[in-house]
Design a protein around this motif. Sequence first.
Motif, PDB file in Angstrom:
ATOM      1  N   GLU A 127       0.732  -1.276  -0.091  1.00  0.00           N
ATOM      2  CA  GLU A 127       0.375  -0.211  -0.416  1.00  0.00           C
ATOM      3  C   GLU A 127       1.219   1.142   0.370  1.00  0.00           C
ATOM      4  O   GLU A 127       0.263   1.922  -0.780  1.00  0.00           O
ATOM      5  CB  GLU A 127      -0.621  -0.437   1.578  1.00  0.00           C
ATOM      6  CG  GLU A 127      -2.785   0.123   0.935  1.00  0.00           C
ATOM      7  CD  GLU A 127      -2.830   0.028   2.735  1.00  0.00           C
ATOM      8  OE1 GLU A 127      -2.716   1.290   2.985  1.00  0.00           O
ATOM      9  OE2 GLU A 127      -3.426  -0.971   2.882  1.00  0.00           O
ATOM     10  N   TYR A 128       2.049   1.043   1.120  1.00  0.00           N
ATOM     11  CA  TYR A 128       3.019   2.218   0.554  1.00  0.00           C
ATOM     12  C   TYR A 128       3.621   2.447  -0.239  1.00  0.00           C
ATOM     13  O   TYR A 128       3.583   3.632  -0.940  1.00  0.00           O
ATOM     14  CB  TYR A 128       3.981   2.068   1.991  1.00  0.00           C
ATOM     15  CG  TYR A 128       2.866   2.929   3.578  1.00  0.00           C
ATOM     16  CD1 TYR A 128       2.242   3.821   3.727  1.00  0.00           C
ATOM     17  CD2 TYR A 128       3.082   2.003   4.707  1.00  0.00           C
ATOM     18  CE1 TYR A 128       1.405   3.815   4.793  1.00  0.00           C
ATOM     19  CE2 TYR A 128       2.699   2.214   5.531  1.00  0.00           C
ATOM     20  CZ  TYR A 128       1.508   2.849   5.647  1.00  0.00           C
ATOM     21  OH  TYR A 128       0.715   3.117   7.186  1.00  0.00           O
ATOM     22  N   GLU A 131       0.415  12.271  -0.002  1.00  0.00           N
ATOM     23  CA  GLU A 131       1.502  12.233   0.696  1.00  0.00           C
ATOM     24  C   GLU A 131       1.255  12.205   1.977  1.00  0.00           C
ATOM     25  O   GLU A 131      -0.356  11.516   2.353  1.00  0.00           O
ATOM     26  CB  GLU A 131       1.571  13.877   1.166  1.00  0.00           C
ATOM     27  CG  GLU A 131       2.867  15.107   1.546  1.00  0.00           C
ATOM     28  CD  GLU A 131       3.062  16.183   1.958  1.00  0.00           C
ATOM     29  OE1 GLU A 131       2.545  16.579   2.665  1.00  0.00           O
ATOM     30  OE2 GLU A 131       3.176  16.885   0.553  1.00  0.00           O
ATOM     31  N   LEU A 132       2.012  10.924   3.095  1.00  0.00           N
ATOM     32  CA  LEU A 132       1.648  10.325   4.287  1.00  0.00           C
ATOM     33  C   LEU A 132       1.422  10.177   5.438  1.00  0.00           C
ATOM     34  O   LEU A 132       2.835  11.950   5.455  1.00  0.00           O
ATOM     35  CB  LEU A 132       2.234   8.952   3.809  1.00  0.00           C
ATOM     36  CG  LEU A 132       0.887   8.116   3.290  1.00  0.00           C
ATOM     37  CD1 LEU A 132       3.076   6.804   2.614  1.00  0.00           C
ATOM     38  CD2 LEU A 132       0.077   8.519   3.189  1.00  0.00           C
ATOM     39  N   ASN A 133       0.548  11.356   6.209  1.00  0.00           N
ATOM     40  CA  ASN A 133       0.509  11.718   7.426  1.00  0.00           C
ATOM     41  C   ASN A 133       0.932  10.712   8.936  1.00  0.00           C
ATOM     42  O   ASN A 133       0.373  11.637   9.566  1.00  0.00           O
ATOM     43  CB  ASN A 133      -0.075  13.137   7.706  1.00  0.00           C
ATOM     44  CG  ASN A 133      -1.299  13.086   7.181  1.00  0.00           C
ATOM     45  OD1 ASN A 133      -1.615  11.635   7.638  1.00  0.00           O
ATOM     46  ND2 ASN A 133      -2.045  13.562   7.287  1.00  0.00           N
ATOM     47  N   VAL A 134       0.870   9.316   7.959  1.00  0.00           N
ATOM     48  CA  VAL A 134       0.722   8.803   9.304  1.00  0.00           C
ATOM     49  C   VAL A 134       1.497   8.325  10.637  1.00  0.00           C
ATOM     50  O   VAL A 134       0.625   8.364  11.724  1.00  0.00           O
ATOM     51  CB  VAL A 134       0.930   7.310   9.302  1.00  0.00           C
ATOM     52  CG1 VAL A 134       0.754   6.102   9.756  1.00  0.00           C
ATOM     53  CG2 VAL A 134      -0.121   6.948   7.338  1.00  0.00           C
ATOM     54  N   ALA A 168      11.337   6.196   5.271  1.00  0.00           N
ATOM     55  CA  ALA A 168      10.574   5.467   5.597  1.00  0.00           C
ATOM     56  C   ALA A 168       9.800   6.411   6.765  1.00  0.00           C
ATOM     57  O   ALA A 168       8.139   6.966   6.360  1.00  0.00           O
ATOM     58  CB  ALA A 168      10.295   4.266   6.582  1.00  0.00           C
ATOM     59  N   MET A 169      10.591   7.318   7.482  1.00  0.00           N
ATOM     60  CA  MET A 169      10.098   8.075   8.412  1.00  0.00           C
ATOM     61  C   MET A 169       9.299   9.137   8.224  1.00  0.00           C
ATOM     62  O   MET A 169       7.932   9.595   8.391  1.00  0.00           O
ATOM     63  CB  MET A 169      11.055   8.766  10.163  1.00  0.00           C
ATOM     64  CG  MET A 169       9.869   8.412  11.127  1.00  0.00           C
ATOM     65  SD  MET A 169       9.031   7.948  12.028  1.00  0.00           S
ATOM     66  CE  MET A 169       8.790   8.363  13.326  1.00  0.00           C
ATOM     67  N   LEU A 170      10.408  10.137   7.732  1.00  0.00           N
ATOM     68  CA  LEU A 170       9.629  11.237   6.498  1.00  0.00           C
ATOM     69  C   LEU A 170       8.855  11.247   5.835  1.00  0.00           C
ATOM     70  O   LEU A 170       7.899  11.977   5.777  1.00  0.00           O
ATOM     71  CB  LEU A 170      11.482  11.576   5.986  1.00  0.00           C
ATOM     72  CG  LEU A 170      12.911  12.562   7.102  1.00  0.00           C
ATOM     73  CD1 LEU A 170      13.834  12.799   6.387  1.00  0.00           C
ATOM     74  CD2 LEU A 170      12.342  12.941   7.978  1.00  0.00           C
ATOM     75  N   ARG A 171       8.745  10.037   5.305  1.00  0.00           N
ATOM     76  CA  ARG A 171       7.472   9.552   4.240  1.00  0.00           C
ATOM     77  C   ARG A 171       6.630   9.619   5.203  1.00  0.00           C
ATOM     78  O   ARG A 171       5.309   9.517   4.085  1.00  0.00           O
ATOM     79  CB  ARG A 171       7.763   8.586   3.630  1.00  0.00           C
ATOM     80  CG  ARG A 171       8.925   8.664   2.531  1.00  0.00           C
ATOM     81  CD  ARG A 171       8.522   9.550   1.392  1.00  0.00           C
ATOM     82  NE  ARG A 171      10.136   9.474   0.207  1.00  0.00           N
ATOM     83  CZ  ARG A 171      10.094  10.203  -0.724  1.00  0.00           C
ATOM     84  NH1 ARG A 171       9.272  11.665  -0.827  1.00  0.00           N
ATOM     85  NH2 ARG A 171      11.784  10.140  -0.942  1.00  0.00           N
ATOM     86  N   LEU A 219       7.446   0.271  10.626  1.00  0.00           N
ATOM     87  CA  LEU A 219       7.209   1.731  12.009  1.00  0.00           C
ATOM     88  C   LEU A 219       6.261   2.073  12.120  1.00  0.00           C
ATOM     89  O   LEU A 219       5.015   2.418  12.983  1.00  0.00           O
ATOM     90  CB  LEU A 219       8.352   2.997  11.393  1.00  0.00           C
ATOM     91  CG  LEU A 219       9.588   2.764  11.162  1.00  0.00           C
ATOM     92  CD1 LEU A 219      10.192   4.068  10.177  1.00  0.00           C
ATOM     93  CD2 LEU A 219      10.429   2.820  12.535  1.00  0.00           C
ATOM     94  N   ALA A 220       5.326   2.114  10.779  1.00  0.00           N
ATOM     95  CA  ALA A 220       3.658   2.402  11.250  1.00  0.00           C
ATOM     96  C   ALA A 220       3.182   1.074  12.435  1.00  0.00           C
ATOM     97  O   ALA A 220       1.907   1.668  13.646  1.00  0.00           O
ATOM     98  CB  ALA A 220       2.897   2.404  10.206  1.00  0.00           C
ATOM     99  N   LEU A 221       3.307   0.232  12.292  1.00  0.00           N
ATOM    100  CA  LEU A 221       2.929  -1.088  12.438  1.00  0.00           C
ATOM    101  C   LEU A 221       3.627  -0.935  14.844  1.00  0.00           C
ATOM    102  O   LEU A 221       2.301  -0.893  14.930  1.00  0.00           O
ATOM    103  CB  LEU A 221       2.283  -2.294  12.165  1.00  0.00           C
ATOM    104  CG  LEU A 221       1.973  -2.793  10.877  1.00  0.00           C
ATOM    105  CD1 LEU A 221       2.578  -3.584  10.606  1.00  0.00           C
ATOM    106  CD2 LEU A 221       0.713  -2.736  11.073  1.00  0.00           C
ATOM    107  N   VAL A 222       4.557  -0.895  14.105  1.00  0.00           N
ATOM    108  CA  VAL A 222       4.760  -1.209  15.873  1.00  0.00           C
ATOM    109  C   VAL A 222       4.225   0.495  16.737  1.00  0.00           C
ATOM    110  O   VAL A 222       4.564   0.177  18.019  1.00  0.00           O
ATOM    111  CB  VAL A 222       6.140  -1.184  16.008  1.00  0.00           C
ATOM    112  CG1 VAL A 222       6.319  -2.574  15.162  1.00  0.00           C
ATOM    113  CG2 VAL A 222       7.226  -0.387  15.816  1.00  0.00           C
ATOM    114  N   THR A 223       4.103   1.431  16.067  1.00  0.00           N
ATOM    115  CA  THR A 223       4.270   2.346  16.878  1.00  0.00           C
ATOM    116  C   THR A 223       2.001   1.987  17.197  1.00  0.00           C
ATOM    117  O   THR A 223       1.955   3.567  17.492  1.00  0.00           O
ATOM    118  CB  THR A 223       4.434   4.201  16.584  1.00  0.00           C
ATOM    119  OG1 THR A 223       4.068   3.840  14.836  1.00  0.00           O
ATOM    120  CG2 THR A 223       5.930   3.762  16.333  1.00  0.00           C
TER     121      THR A 223
END
Length: 309
Positions: free
Chosen positions: A29-30, A39-42, A66-69, A302-306
Amino acid sequence: MPRLASKDVLRADQFTKDEIATVMELAREYEKALKEGRELNVMTGLVLSTLFYEPSTRTRLSFETAMLRLGGQVISVAEAKSSSASKGESLHDTIKTVEGYADVIVIRHPQIGAAQEAAQATDRPILNAGDGAGQHPTQSLLDLYTILKEKGTADGLTITLAGDLKNGRTVHSLALLLANFSVRFVFAAPRALRMPQEILDQLRNKAIAVQETEDLGEGLAQSDVCYMTRIQRERFDDPAEYDRLKDLYVLTREQVEAAKDGIIIMHPLPRVNEIATDVDTYPGAAYFRQSANGVPVRMALLALVTGRA
Ligand code: NCD
């Protein structure tokens, strides 16, 4: 959907098949979002800290990208060895400090088990970006993602892992991760650099077929994937032993042309001499595509563990 929120990522064999599928799906998806320029703001409002006690180009930069994106922010210690560790600070104390600054921590360290030790010091999710000659679980997830993208499936594939199977953390994690699928392995390594017994035992328990050989050609003739690795110079006590083994496997264009039809060539990089540069233009040379896949896969992790996904 399995929840990975607040979990650490320490070893490839910690994942269930469902969790692996969740990471792969979200990464797809990403990747699509990135391609479309969305632009993603997850991760808005969250901070990632990367702590690297060993050199890195791809792993650190792809985690940070990855974090910045995802709209998050990054604080980074690229040479953690020369930070407070050089003054004698324990890993425990460094992690207790960093948890006061960051929501999620990525660590690479020369000692086996260091990421586990870091995880014990904090409730923040810890992602192991390589613990010495131990594991490199996030690399194995991007390797699997690459195999799925290039070959459509992992099931039914014969996969050669070649080079320094003893000290290579990427191949330790990849072998264990792929044991969730119906794969066959060829392990091509000199005797002194064989895959550790503990991993061979885990594969046997899962009824995964393994053929060990010193002859890379044996793997190339029957494999759908050939995963080359660098001889891990920094893990050798004896430089003469390193010199003796370092150029044992050099994959040439001729060998690739003569290998099984449709074979893809992978490598976690950095490459030294293991793959001749004229292999780069072979259509199945996947290693630079592989390194690019690090971004969507690490975005997903990163999105999953946070707990943001
Ligand atoms: C590897 C590593 O650091 O384990 N690279 C990577 O993370 N992509 C492989 C290596 O250093 O040979």
